[in-house]
Design a protein around this motif. Structure first.
Motif, PDB file in Angstrom:
ATOM      1  N   UNK A  70     -23.982   1.175 -12.662  1.00 46.60           N
ATOM      2  CA  UNK A  70     -23.310   0.521 -13.777  1.00 46.60           C
ATOM      3  C   UNK A  70     -23.894  -0.852 -14.111  1.00 46.60           C
ATOM      4  N   UNK A  71     -24.814  -1.351 -13.281  1.00 42.24           N
ATOM      5  CA  UNK A  71     -25.393  -2.678 -13.508  1.00 42.24           C
ATOM      6  C   UNK A  71     -26.781  -2.604 -14.138  1.00 42.24           C
ATOM      7  N   UNK A  72     -27.463  -1.473 -13.972  1.00 35.15           N
ATOM      8  CA  UNK A  72     -28.828  -1.338 -14.476  1.00 35.15           C
ATOM      9  C   UNK A  72     -28.949  -0.089 -15.330  1.00 35.15           C
ATOM     10  N   UNK A  73     -29.998  -0.027 -16.070  1.00 36.44           N
ATOM     11  CA  UNK A  73     -30.209   1.114 -16.962  1.00 36.44           C
ATOM     12  C   UNK A  73     -30.408   2.399 -16.159  1.00 36.44           C
ATOM     13  N   UNK A  74     -29.644   3.418 -16.539  1.00 35.81           N
ATOM     14  CA  UNK A  74     -29.708   4.686 -15.823  1.00 35.81           C
ATOM     15  C   UNK A  74     -31.101   5.296 -15.890  1.00 35.81           C
ATOM     16  N   UNK A  75     -31.776   5.139 -17.026  1.00 35.54           N
ATOM     17  CA  UNK A  75     -33.115   5.736 -17.173  1.00 35.54           C
ATOM     18  C   UNK A  75     -34.109   5.094 -16.214  1.00 35.54           C
ATOM     19  N   UNK A  76     -33.979   3.786 -15.976  1.00 33.20           N
ATOM     20  CA  UNK A  76     -34.895   3.111 -15.052  1.00 33.20           C
ATOM     21  C   UNK A  76     -34.650   3.569 -13.610  1.00 33.20           C
ATOM     22  N   UNK A  77     -33.369   3.697 -13.234  1.00 31.81           N
ATOM     23  CA  UNK A  77     -33.052   4.157 -11.882  1.00 31.81           C
ATOM     24  C   UNK A  77     -33.550   5.590 -11.680  1.00 31.81           C
ATOM     25  N   UNK A  78     -33.317   6.447 -12.674  1.00 34.67           N
ATOM     26  CA  UNK A  78     -33.750   7.845 -12.600  1.00 34.67           C
ATOM     27  C   UNK A  78     -35.261   7.919 -12.395  1.00 34.67           C
ATOM     28  N   UNK A  79     -36.013   7.175 -13.202  1.00 33.40           N
ATOM     29  CA  UNK A  79     -37.477   7.231 -13.122  1.00 33.40           C
ATOM     30  C   UNK A  79     -37.987   6.706 -11.781  1.00 33.40           C
ATOM     31  N   UNK A  80     -37.398   5.605 -11.309  1.00 31.92           N
ATOM     32  CA  UNK A  80     -37.822   5.051 -10.024  1.00 31.92           C
ATOM     33  C   UNK A  80     -37.509   6.017  -8.886  1.00 31.92           C
ATOM     34  N   UNK A  81     -36.358   6.682  -8.959  1.00 33.00           N
ATOM     35  CA  UNK A  81     -35.976   7.643  -7.923  1.00 33.00           C
ATOM     36  C   UNK A  81     -36.929   8.835  -7.916  1.00 33.00           C
ATOM     37  N   UNK A  82     -37.339   9.284  -9.094  1.00 30.58           N
ATOM     38  CA  UNK A  82     -38.297  10.399  -9.165  1.00 30.58           C
ATOM     39  C   UNK A  82     -39.627  10.015  -8.522  1.00 30.58           C
ATOM     40  N   UNK A  83     -40.094   8.813  -8.788  1.00 33.33           N
ATOM     41  CA  UNK A  83     -41.358   8.360  -8.215  1.00 33.33           C
ATOM     42  C   UNK A  83     -41.277   8.283  -6.695  1.00 33.33           C
ATOM     43  N   UNK A 174     -42.492  13.696 -10.785  1.00 27.68           N
ATOM     44  CA  UNK A 174     -43.151  12.614 -11.530  1.00 27.68           C
ATOM     45  C   UNK A 174     -43.046  12.854 -13.038  1.00 27.68           C
ATOM     46  N   UNK A 175     -43.210  14.096 -13.448  1.00 30.10           N
ATOM     47  CA  UNK A 175     -43.099  14.414 -14.869  1.00 30.10           C
ATOM     48  C   UNK A 175     -41.684  14.171 -15.371  1.00 30.10           C
ATOM     49  N   UNK A 176     -40.687  14.551 -14.571  1.00 26.82           N
ATOM     50  CA  UNK A 176     -39.296  14.340 -14.966  1.00 26.82           C
ATOM     51  C   UNK A 176     -38.969  12.864 -15.124  1.00 26.82           C
TER      52      UNK A 176
END
Length: 399
Positions: A70-83, A174-176
């Motif tokens: 809830x504090x950071x952008x969900x898309x950034x967290x998702x992408x970092x988690x995928x990496x 990585x693609x996701x």
């Protein structure tokens, strides 16, 4: 200006979810090869699966405690988690014969998945606020397909070393992550910010409706992941009875688990007319009934038992998106991410004893271990009793 990806956000999110969650059961997809080449037992494979679940629980609790969702952008967290998840999964290839390191990397993979699955739900809510049950059905359907995907990848790579399907799962993750990073966050949630407190994620438990929904979800979790873990064992039993080649096992395992996609999408469609609660109750009852009768039916021809397994795969996950939609409808709007993360953490904690018991007792009890899963649907249906389909929250739409 709206980008090409933002014109079809749900399709992009569910595709990214498919790619990211291929990490979840990547090792299980090559489990038979690991048994043959490295001497892994069913208990070893169960231990690696449990480690992923434990990592996921730790990750969801970390997200809830820090308020990241809830504090950071969900898309950034998702992408970092995928990496990070892709790197941890690929690292398993290098240390598979060293159990301590292998377990550590699977723990890290599970931790990263906590930034993919719950955040994927928040992205869906942010982009498609109407008919959340139907939209989440596609998301969880892709989680199901992602879970099954390693078995399909193994089917396509039977002539190759077991390392290739694992590396393929990392490439998909990585693609996701790249897709979600390009898509960005949806416009229908409050902007990131606020003080992080674990109690924020638990606040919804004060609501009677949310407690009932969470209880139903917890019963569903007890059954679901243990069944997915056992699916290759159950399929191998019937393939042996058929006298068919072992190459059938990954293909049939993929098919049975992947049928959950149809269950999710079909349930999502029904939820738009009948409500999420109606769908969740009936899917949980159907999967519980198959769980009850399956050990009693092992005398049937293998083809019929495989068909019964297919029915179980269809129904066992169909309730999951509806529980998530019901939970999102009852949760505080400004803390949807933290609330779903906490609910996921508790639900996945319950998968650990279920997987542990059934994999440890498989050699001793065979198909009778399935009855260890029965308390999940039974108790889940019992705690859902106070809810009424006339309750607005039973439709599973966000407020």
């Amino acid at each position: 200006m709206m980008t090409a990806l933002q014109r079809h956000p749900l399709a992009i999110i569910v595709l990214a979810q498919l790619c990211g969650t291929s990490l979840w059961f990547s090792v299980n997809g090559v489990g038979l090869s690991l048994s043959r080449d490295l001497g892994f037992s069913e208990a070893d494979l169960g231990r690696l699966t449990l480690t992923v679940q434990a990592g996921f629980i730790a990750g969801t609790l970390f997200i809830a405690t820090t308020g990241l969702a809830d504090r950071f952008r969900a898309s950034h967290i998702f992408a970092a988690a995928c990496l990070a998840g892709a790197l941890a999964n690929a690292g398993f290839v290098l240390v598979a014969d060293q159990m301590t390191l292998a377990i550590t990397l699977r723990l890290m993979t599970g931790f990263c998945l906590a930034g993919i699955y719950p955040l994927g739900m928040k992205l869906v809510i942010g982009w498609t606020p109407r008919h959340t049950g139907s939209a989440l059905a596609w998301l969880v359907g892709m989680l199901t397909l992602g879970t099954a995907l390693p078995h399909l990848m193994r089917g396509f790579t039977l002539g190759l070393a077991w390392e290739w399907p694992l590396l393929g799962a990392s490439a998909l993750a990585l693609a996701g992550g790249a897709l979600i990073l390009t898509l960005g966050d949806g416009p229908h949630l409050p902007p990131p910010g606020g003080k992080a407190r674990l109690l924020d994620g638990l606040a919804a438990l004060r609501d009677r409706r949310f407690r009932a929904v969470a209880g139903g979800y917890f019963g569903h979790c007890w059954e679901l992941y243990a069944l997915w873990t056992l699916t290759p064992f159950l399929v191998a039993r019937e393939v042996a009875r058929l006298g068919a080649p072992g190459a059938w096992i990954p293909w049939l395992s993929f098919t049975i688990i992947a049928l959950g996609l149809a269950g999710c999408v079909g349930g999502g469609s029904l939820s738009r007319r009948l409500g999420s609660l109606w769908v969740a109750r009936r899917a949980l009852a159907a999967s519980g009934l198959v769980c009850l009768v399956y050990p009693l039916m092992t005398w049937l021809p293998p083809g019929l038992l495989l068909g019964l397994l297919g029915l179980w795969g269809l129904t066992v996950i169909a309730d999951s998106p509806q529980f998530s939609a019901l939970a999102a409808a009852s949760a505080p709007r400004e803390r949807v991410g933290s609330t779903l993360a906490v609910m996921n953490a508790v639900g996945f904690a319950l998968t650990i004893p279920a997987i542990s018991i059934t994999t440890a007792l498989w050699e001793l009890q065979g198909t009778w271990v399935l009855w260890w899963l029965l308390p999940g649907p039974i108790l889940g249906l019992w705690v859902l009793r106070p809810l009424s389909i006339r309750d607005p929250a039973s439709q599973g739409s966000t407020r």
